[in-house]
Design a protein around this motif. Structure first.
Motif, mmCIF file in Angstrom:
data_model
loop_
_atom_site.group_PDB
_atom_site.id
_atom_site.type_symbol
_atom_site.label_atom_id
_atom_site.label_comp_id
_atom_site.label_asym_id
_atom_site.label_seq_id
_atom_site.Cartn_x
_atom_site.Cartn_y
_atom_site.Cartn_z
ATOM 1 N N SER A 1 -26.183 -6.484 0.592
ATOM 2 C CA SER A 1 -24.416 -7.065 1.008
ATOM 3 C C SER A 1 -23.769 -7.091 -0.892
ATOM 4 C CB SER A 1 -24.939 -8.366 1.727
ATOM 5 O OG SER A 1 -24.766 -9.707 0.474
ATOM 6 N N LEU A 2 -22.786 -7.211 0.013
ATOM 7 C CA LEU A 2 -21.788 -6.558 -0.443
ATOM 8 C C LEU A 2 -21.817 -8.095 -2.037
ATOM 9 C CD1 LEU A 2 -19.318 -5.838 -2.854
ATOM 10 C CD2 LEU A 2 -18.074 -6.587 -1.132
ATOM 11 N N ALA A 3 -22.038 -9.180 -1.010
ATOM 12 C CA ALA A 3 -22.511 -10.264 -1.454
ATOM 13 C C ALA A 3 -23.410 -10.242 -2.453
ATOM 14 C CB ALA A 3 -22.002 -11.299 -0.815
ATOM 15 N N LEU B 1 -14.363 -11.507 -1.688
ATOM 16 C CA LEU B 1 -15.503 -11.515 -0.508
ATOM 17 C C LEU B 1 -16.302 -11.905 -2.144
ATOM 18 C CD1 LEU B 1 -17.909 -11.066 1.708
ATOM 19 C CD2 LEU B 1 -18.237 -10.417 -0.325
ATOM 20 N N GLN C 1 -15.862 -14.661 -4.632
ATOM 21 C CA GLN C 1 -16.272 -15.881 -3.825
ATOM 22 C C GLN C 1 -17.713 -16.076 -4.524
ATOM 23 O OE1 GLN C 1 -15.483 -15.444 -0.402
ATOM 24 N NE2 GLN C 1 -14.000 -16.691 -0.400
ATOM 25 N N PHE C 2 -18.355 -14.957 -4.682
ATOM 26 C CA PHE C 2 -19.506 -14.855 -5.147
ATOM 27 C C PHE C 2 -19.713 -14.201 -6.247
ATOM 28 C CE2 PHE C 2 -20.052 -14.255 -0.515
ATOM 29 C CZ PHE C 2 -20.765 -15.217 -0.179
#
Lengths: 305, 159
Positions: free
Chosen positions: A87-89, A114, A117-118
């Protein structure tokens, strides 16, 4: 002094914050041109480019190196391992552990938000799909301020105003400076109503036309964008529209002397190469100004400037 | 308490003893209210739905009565998305013991998906959809991620 931990969208910038970025960019311009600096020595910038972008990637890389820092980036091999399903996260969490800031370019809108946020470190949005490209807008504003004037500006935004994220953010930012904006596009590529409503709510004068000839003798800045052939199912219609927005020295005969022409590049045939040597052309300077503007942002975010 | 003043024809559905009556739902939105509440044919709840009845206030309206269930604040907020004029009556022992307004919070999380198919929130990333409430009447939402506005057909995007 910089108040933002991340640079994601122009909507998050006040006029004062934009001015502070442009002021710092101005002071860093000599270093952007090669004067030695070690302001960010020992710092690392990670470039996470999930789609190709020569100018944005190389100007960030140049900006970081001009400040004495270094750069790591996703190469094709790493890119393919991400395409296996991480995932990109997770990618952002991992690479955020290696670097002092991340620049992300991704085909999905909202990906930079996004990432922010990570990520444990500041994220700069280098373009997310058809969404935002705030550093492009800041370099556009820097160009306008240096080569023309930001206050009481009359600007014409020309070309693909429907899908062109550059003009959406620029129009929004210019509304903070009280600009008078003329939107020039084919009917099918008009600026979305939601953005026009946003501009009007800020008191910005917005006009719309399909005819570039209507305003050429009365604008300070002509901001050209590329009309993409694939937006037109009918190639004949594309040719008709594309040729109506082609800038030539002959067309510029009626233009005010101090009119400047900008373009986010790459251009196809909307500006004739014969315009490059006229007093109006500024698109290559505009491209260069991406370096001091990105230096300013990096200095503010990483160097505590 | 269950006889709607707007309802010239008198009672269409008998009063409930305990539970919640959601009145003044915009016509045609009753099934979306059930969707928001997570009520389906298999959830076991006793539910009455009245659709497209006359209403002095709205012209036409829907009414939903859910027996033996009192809605939580969070659920009322969600109802406001599609029925901003709704009124909620909590019924205990056949009496209206509480009237609750519906009101949208500043942010709606995990309830409405973004209409932009290219938005990162519509992928497999470990996030929930997040909509900022920019207007309440009419409802105007803006995706936190891609910033695309959503104002019409919100019910189609309920998760």
């Amino acid at each position: 002094m910089f108040m933002k931990r991340h640079v994601l969208s122009m909507r998050e910038f006040s006029k004062e914050e934009i001015d502070s970025v442009l002021d710092l960019a101005q002071s860093l311009e000599p270093m952007a041109r090669g004067r030695k600096s070690d302001m960010l020595a020992g710092k690392i910038l990670a470039l996470l480019f999930f789609e190709p972008s020569t100018r944005t990637r190389m100007s960030f890389e140049t900006a970081m190196k001009r400040l004495g820092g270094s750069v790591i980036s996703l190469g094709p091999a790493e890119g393919s391992s991400i395409s296996k399903g991480e995932s990109l996260a997770d990618t952002v969490r991992v690479i955020g552990g290696y670097a002092d800031a991340l620049v992300i370019r991704h085909p999905k809108e909202g990906s930079a938000r996004l990432a922010s946020q990570f990520s444990p470190v500041p994220v700069l949005n280098g373009g997310d799909g058809a969404g935002h490209h705030p550093t492009q807008t800041l370099l556009d504003l820097y160009t306008i301020r240096k080569e023309s004037h930001l206050e009481n500006l009359h600007i014409a935004l020309v070309g693909d105003l429907k899908y062109g994220r550059t003009v959406h953010s620029l129009a929004y930012a210019l509304s903070l400076y009280g600009a008078d904006i003329t939107l020039i596009s084919p009917l099918t590529l008009r600026m979305p109503d939601s953005i026009k409503a946003d501009l009007s709510s800020k008191g910005t004068i917005v006009r719309e036309t399909s005819d570039l000839g209507e305003v050429i003798d009365n604008v300070d800045v002509l901001y050209m964008t590329r009309i993409q052939r694939e937006r037109f199912p009918d190639p004949v219609e594309y040719q008709r529209v594309a040729s109506s927005y082609r800038i030539t020295p002959e067309f510029l005969a009626r233009a005010p002397k101090d009119l400047i022409i900008m373009h986010p590049l790459p251009r196809v045939d909307e500006i004739s190469p014969t315009v490059d040597d006229t007093i109006h052309a500024r698109y290559f300077q505009q491209s260069f100004y991406g370096v001091p503007v990105r230096m300013a942002l990096l200095k503010m975010l990483i160097g505590g400037g | 308490m269950d006889r709607s003043k707007d309802e010239p024809g008198g009672l269409r559905v008998k009063p409930i003893n305990n539970g919640t009556v959601i009145d003044h739902i915009a016509e045609g939105q009753a099934l979306n209210v059930l969707k928001i509440l997570g009520i389906s044919g298999t959830t076991g709840a006793t539910v009455s739905v009245v659709m497209n009845v006359e209403s002095k206030k709205l012209g036409r309206k829907d009414i939903v009565k859910v027996e033996d269930r009192e809605l939580r604040e969070e659920e009322l907020d969600r109802i406001a998305l599609i029925a901003p004029a709704a009124s909620i009556n909590i019924i205990r022992n056949c009496k209206v013991t509480e009237k609750r307004p519906v009101d949208l919070p500043d942010e709606i999380v995990g309830v409405v998906r973004c209409q932009n198919p290219n938005c990162i929130s519509n992928t497999q990333e470990p996030i929930k959809s997040r909509m900022l409430v920019k207007g309440k009447n009419p409802v105007l939402l803006r995706c936190l991620y891609c910033e695309q506005p959503l104002t019409e057909g919100i019910a189609e995007y309920l998760i």
